[in-house]
Design an enzyme around this catalytic site. Structure first.
Site, PDB file in Angstrom:
ATOM      1  N   HIS A 145      -3.137 -70.141   0.842  1.00  0.00           N
ATOM      2  CA  HIS A 145      -4.485 -69.560   0.858  1.00  0.00           C
ATOM      3  C   HIS A 145      -4.367 -68.084   1.246  1.00  0.00           C
ATOM      4  O   HIS A 145      -4.435 -67.717   2.410  1.00  0.00           O
ATOM      5  CB  HIS A 145      -5.369 -70.317   1.859  1.00  0.00           C
ATOM      6  CG  HIS A 145      -6.833 -69.985   1.731  1.00  0.00           C
ATOM      7  ND1 HIS A 145      -7.789 -70.936   1.451  1.00  0.00           N
ATOM      8  CD2 HIS A 145      -7.502 -68.815   1.836  1.00  0.00           C
ATOM      9  CE1 HIS A 145      -8.988 -70.358   1.402  1.00  0.00           C
ATOM     10  NE2 HIS A 145      -8.834 -69.068   1.630  1.00  0.00           N
TER      11      HIS A 145
ATOM     12  N   ASP B 251      -4.864 -66.263   4.760  1.00  0.00           N
ATOM     13  CA  ASP B 251      -6.166 -65.893   4.187  1.00  0.00           C
ATOM     14  C   ASP B 251      -6.202 -64.430   3.739  1.00  0.00           C
ATOM     15  O   ASP B 251      -6.073 -64.157   2.560  1.00  0.00           O
ATOM     16  CB  ASP B 251      -7.300 -66.186   5.177  1.00  0.00           C
ATOM     17  CG  ASP B 251      -8.655 -66.321   4.498  1.00  0.00           C
ATOM     18  OD1 ASP B 251      -8.707 -66.334   3.260  1.00  0.00           O
ATOM     19  OD2 ASP B 251      -9.669 -66.430   5.190  1.00  0.00           O
TER      20      ASP B 251
ATOM     21  N   GLU C  12     -16.415 -73.497   6.089  1.00  0.00           N
ATOM     22  CA  GLU C  12     -16.078 -72.304   6.877  1.00  0.00           C
ATOM     23  C   GLU C  12     -17.398 -71.772   7.436  1.00  0.00           C
ATOM     24  O   GLU C  12     -17.815 -72.145   8.524  1.00  0.00           O
ATOM     25  CB  GLU C  12     -15.367 -71.270   5.995  1.00  0.00           C
ATOM     26  CG  GLU C  12     -14.920 -70.032   6.752  1.00  0.00           C
ATOM     27  CD  GLU C  12     -14.465 -68.891   5.842  1.00  0.00           C
ATOM     28  OE1 GLU C  12     -13.862 -67.949   6.368  1.00  0.00           O
ATOM     29  OE2 GLU C  12     -14.723 -68.935   4.618  1.00  0.00           O
TER      30      GLU C  12
END
Length: 333
Positions: free
Chosen positions: A8, A279, A202
């Site tokens: 990710h 991320d 999230e």
């Protein structure tokens, strides 16, 4: 050196600062001091939400509107990841965000694949380190009126599948438009046999995860807020759904408030298929090595638990059986 896997990783949130400086100079943009540049690119403790977090993507996106820029950014990022000890990375971005100066989505994807190929050529010179292999995940965006752009991304993912592209995603601000509104695109992806992951859990809570599951997702981008719903947590365990957890990023966006109580270790012991990822390396001023170190220090994550996280990532990767054999061998060495 440890062998890391990042599933990710957003391209526009991970443009190396040195590359930003280089491209700003090439484009004759006003010179910024390091402090000014940090203010443009990095979040600090005053960041109050995902929406505020996403504001830091403005400058990188400005520098991602030509074939040269995209190829350069992918190449430089992969060189950086290799130095950090990564052996596999899935890099995600939304082709439709890079068409402001006349590129088509197809040209955008071709330019990023060209960056990977250029990196592979350079990598051949380095015989001492294991190879870093990379795949691209194309993001659909949660915008109000971009159905045509999103459907084009799905079709292009099929065209480039196995030729640099490995899957699809749904990204953008969670909450204003529910995930389920994008179901048609993932039905199409299923028909075309394109693997996909969906951002959920999230900024939005457990319901967004339920919607992603209803849309057929076997991997969830983040998913950390599943812990608010015991029934959902049990479902994720029973169906071995992969969660792409990103600790520092979750602190930045206020999806989670205390790193000491970040639940990845607990989730692992509950039998959840969790992975640890970076991320947005630049926006969050982090990298995968730092993420593991942080959780070792703050949550007493052990080497055995880390190996489980690595192996979960191998199982979840949108890649070939042969590549998974290579990755497992590297991890278990």
């Amino acid at each position: 050196m440890r062998k890391f896997i990042d599933l990710h990783l957003h391209l526009d949130g991970s443009v190396p600062v040195a590359t930003v400086k280089k491209l700003m100079q090439e484009h004759n943009l006003p010179k910024l001091s390091d402090q000014e540049l940090a203010h443009e690119l990095l979040v600090d403790n005053s960041c109050a939400s995902l929406e505020q977090f996403l504001q830091k993507f403005a400058l990188p996106n400005q520098l991602m509107q030509s074939k040269h820029d995209l190829e350069t950014i992918v190449f430089d990022l992969l060189c950086e990841l290799k130095k950090q000890g990564l052996v596999y990375a899935e890099i995600r971005f939304a082709p439709q965000l890079h068409t402001k100066k006349g590129l088509s989505q197809r040209q955008v994807i071709t330019a990023t694949i060209s960056g990977i190929k250029k990196f592979y050529q350079k990598q051949k010179e380095d015989k001492n380190q294991p190879e870093l292999h990379a795949g691209l995940i194309l993001c659909l965006m949660r915008f109000a009126n971009n159905e045509a752009e999103n459907m084009e991304t799905v079709k292009l993912a099929k065209d480039f599948l196995g030729k640099g592209v490995v899957g699809l995603d749904l990204a953008g601000a969670e909450g204003p438009i529910p995930n389920i509104n994008y179901q048609q695109f993932f039905k199409q992806a299923q028909q075309l046999n394109i693997p996909y992951t969906i951002h959920a859990g999230e900024a939005a809570g457990p319901d967004s995860i339920r919607q992603a599951l209803e849309m057929g997702a076997k991997r969830i981008g983040h998913g950390i807020r599943c812990t608010e719903d015991q029934e959902l947590t049990q479902y994720l365990i029973e169906h071995q759904i992969i969660l792409e957890c990103c600790a520092t990023s979750n602190m930045n966006t206020k999806a989670f408030d205390q790193i000491d109580s970040y639940p990845i270790k607990k989730m692992l012991h509950m039998g959840m298929r969790v992975t640890l990822n970076s991320d947005d390396m630049t926006v969050s001023n982090t990298n995968l090595s730092h993420e593991y170190q942080l959780l070792e220090e703050k949550t007493a994550l052990t080497p055995e638990e880390e190996t489980t996280l690595y192996l979960n990532a191998v199982d979840a990767a949108f890649t070939t059986p042969d590549e998974k054999i290579r990755l497992r061998a590297l991890i278990q060495k």
